[in-house]
Design an enzyme around this catalytic site. Structure first.
Site, PDB file in Angstrom:
ATOM      1  N   GLU A 109      22.459  55.023  34.228  1.00  0.00           N
ATOM      2  CA  GLU A 109      22.874  53.612  34.208  1.00  0.00           C
ATOM      3  C   GLU A 109      21.738  52.715  34.688  1.00  0.00           C
ATOM      4  O   GLU A 109      21.523  51.627  34.148  1.00  0.00           O
ATOM      5  CB  GLU A 109      24.115  53.387  35.090  1.00  0.00           C
ATOM      6  N   ARG A 113      20.757  50.046  31.869  1.00  0.00           N
ATOM      7  CA  ARG A 113      21.127  48.649  32.164  1.00  0.00           C
ATOM      8  C   ARG A 113      19.972  47.890  32.807  1.00  0.00           C
ATOM      9  O   ARG A 113      19.655  46.769  32.396  1.00  0.00           O
ATOM     10  CB  ARG A 113      22.336  48.607  33.099  1.00  0.00           C
ATOM     11  N   ASP A 239      26.917  61.337  23.429  1.00  0.00           N
ATOM     12  CA  ASP A 239      26.554  60.241  22.505  1.00  0.00           C
ATOM     13  C   ASP A 239      25.094  59.792  22.440  1.00  0.00           C
ATOM     14  O   ASP A 239      24.396  60.011  21.457  1.00  0.00           O
ATOM     15  CB  ASP A 239      27.463  59.018  22.748  1.00  0.00           C
ATOM     16  N   GLU A 372      31.378  49.662  21.007  1.00  0.00           N
ATOM     17  CA  GLU A 372      30.869  50.584  19.980  1.00  0.00           C
ATOM     18  C   GLU A 372      31.329  50.285  18.549  1.00  0.00           C
ATOM     19  O   GLU A 372      30.552  50.447  17.604  1.00  0.00           O
ATOM     20  CB  GLU A 372      31.195  52.035  20.349  1.00  0.00           C
TER      21      GLU A 372
END
Ligand code: DMJ
Length: 481
Positions: A109, A113, A239, A372
């Site tokens: 993260e 981010r 993913d 998504e």
């Protein structure tokens, strides 16, 4: 790029320019509402509770107060022309963003981010402060790679460098496999090979490992270097590993052919084992668990439609048409998962089989403002210009406006099957960085952030293509361990 065959009536009837402009203005207004409320009630904290109108933080940020929403929002504000808001965010970063905090944060993260957001703000605005902060944070993440294998810990303490995992002894594929494009950029910007070496080491190690049925399991033990449970997913836990193989190739100006080949092999196995058609004709991507296919598809997996379409050009054996079509089929399935609910929002997980067609799974019918499905509509729009993708994106925007908007911002909802869903009281930072950015771009012309020049990281932070690959990487060697 090959095109899908036109079906009568499908590619006709695009709304007039003014209508598109009005929609884009509406999305900008939604961004302003989300930002202004965060600014008013939670500025400097990680996220906002839009119903309670106070600060929120999740465990992925540890006990830190790092202004995650500011960093995640900067490039969206910039792209939308919200320059006063961008300046406010920049000032906060200049005066307050300090990574010297005793907090264990998620390496993944922090990368997608923060490093992604800061690099993107740097490339868009040219302001050195963003580059400086991105490098400062990256250097604090490096101790996470000090494991016997070089596979990074999932979590790292930003001050002590102590590493750790989330819940088991394993690191997660979608986490250690989603560092590449930011780290290549860091080496390219600084001339310091260490970032590139760390991610290339991960790649080399994975290349040597056995893959059951050609699939990559979701878990890898950073001590022993062995796979954990043989679960494979193109959604949760897997993913963006696949996404970053493709994007490593794209960001290198298509010179990193090793990444492309690894991507092609990986999705070939995914298609063979995880992708099926439902009785009702919907193509879905299930979850592979110990040799069995579970016919559940997560909202997270909906990004794969865009990935398949983006990767169509350059795929082996003349399969470009095939992958563009597969992207379109996944987009359709994800649209159905929205369209079949009362709220017209998509559930976290939906099911197939036994007469079920994209039906919300029990206890998984929430919507947390995820991007998504819209992400895939945007890629499909850019690659085909079929107006249905703009229609579908607008439907989602209207459903978000109707059910998620509150006076203090935007909130996720507990149950998409309800016409009056309860709010979960969290405005996720990725709503501003991804969901609203993709919606805005869906109603923009193709010359805003063209796909030939920009590669979007998995948090929708655009990074420029490194022309002719990363020139400063020429002498870099994989890390010595
Ligand atoms: C984002 O943080 C990223 O897209 C990540 O790859 C997975 N999902 C969330 C949003 O749903």
């Amino acid at each position: 790029m090959p095109s899908l065959p036109k079906v009568a009536g499908v590619n006709d009837g695009e709304p007039p320019e003014q209508d598109i402009k009005d929609k884009q203005d509406k999305i900008r207004e939604m961004m302003k509402h989300a930002w202004d409320n965060y600014r008013q009630y939670s500025f400097g904290h990680n996220e906002l509770k839009p119903v309670s109108k106070k600060e929120h933080s999740s465990s992925v940020f540890g006990h830190s107060q790092l202004g995650a929403t500011i960093v995640d929002s900067l490039d969206t504000l910039y792209i939308m022309g919200l320059h006063k808001e961008f300046k406010d965010g920049q000032e906060w970063i200049e005066q307050n963003l300090d990574f010297d905090v005793d907090a264990k944060v998620s390496v993944f993260e922090a990368n997608i981010r923060f490093i992604g957001g800061l690099l993107s703000a740097y490339y868009l605005s040219g302001q050195e402060i963003f580059k400086l902060k991105a490098v400062q944070l990256a250097d604090r993440l490096l101790p996470a790679f000090n494991t016997p294998t070089g596979i990074p810990w999932s979590m790292v303490n930003l001050t002590s460098g102590e590493g750790g995992t989330h819940w088991s002894s394993n690191s997660v594929l979608a986490e250690f496999g989603t560092l590449h494009i930011e780290f290549v950029h860091l080496t390219n910007l600084t001339g310091n090979p260490v970032y590139y070496q760390k991610v290339m080491h991960i790649r080399k190690l994975l290349a040597k490992m056995n893959r059951p049925n050609g699939l990559y399991p979701n878990y890898l033990n950073p001590h022993t270097g062995s796979w954990g449970l043989h679960h494979t997913s193109a959604g949760c836990l897997g993913d963006s590993f696949y996404e970053y193989l493709l994007k490593a190739w794209l960001v290198s100006d298509k010179t990193d052919t090793e990444a492309r080949k690894t991507y092609d092999d990986a999705i070939e196995a995914i298609e063979r084992h995880l992708i099926r058609k439902s009785d009702g004709g919907l193509t879905f991507i299930g979850e592979w668990k110990n040799g069995y296919l579970q016919k559940n598809m997560g909202h997270l997996t909906c990004f794969a439609g865009g990935m398949f379409a983006l990767g169509a050009n350059g795929s082996p054996d003349d399969k470009a048409e095939h992958y563009l079509r597969l992207g379109a089929e996944i987009a359709r399935t994800c649209h159905e998962s929205y369209d079949r609910t009362a709220s017209k929002l998509g559930p976290e997980v939906f099911r197939f089989g036994g007469g079920l067609e994209a039906t919300p799974m029990d206890r998984q019918s929430h919507y947390v403002l995820r991007p998504e499905a819209i992400e895939t509509y945007w890629y499909m729009w850019r690659l085909t210009h079929d107006p249905k993708y703009r229609r579908w994106g607008w439907e989602a925007a209207q459903a978000i406006e109707k059910h998620c908007r509150v006076s203090g911002g935007f909130s996720g909802v507990e149950d998409v099957t309800s016409l009056r869903p309860t709010h979960d009281d969290v405005q996720q930072s990725f709503f501003l960085s991804e969901t609203l950015k993709y919606l805005y771009l869906l109603f923009s012309s193709d010359d805003l952030m063209p796909l030939e020049s920009w590669v979007f990281n998995t948090e929708a932070h655009p990074l420029p293509v490194l022309r002719q690959g990363a020139v400063t990487l020429a002498g870099s060697q994989p890390a010595q361990r």
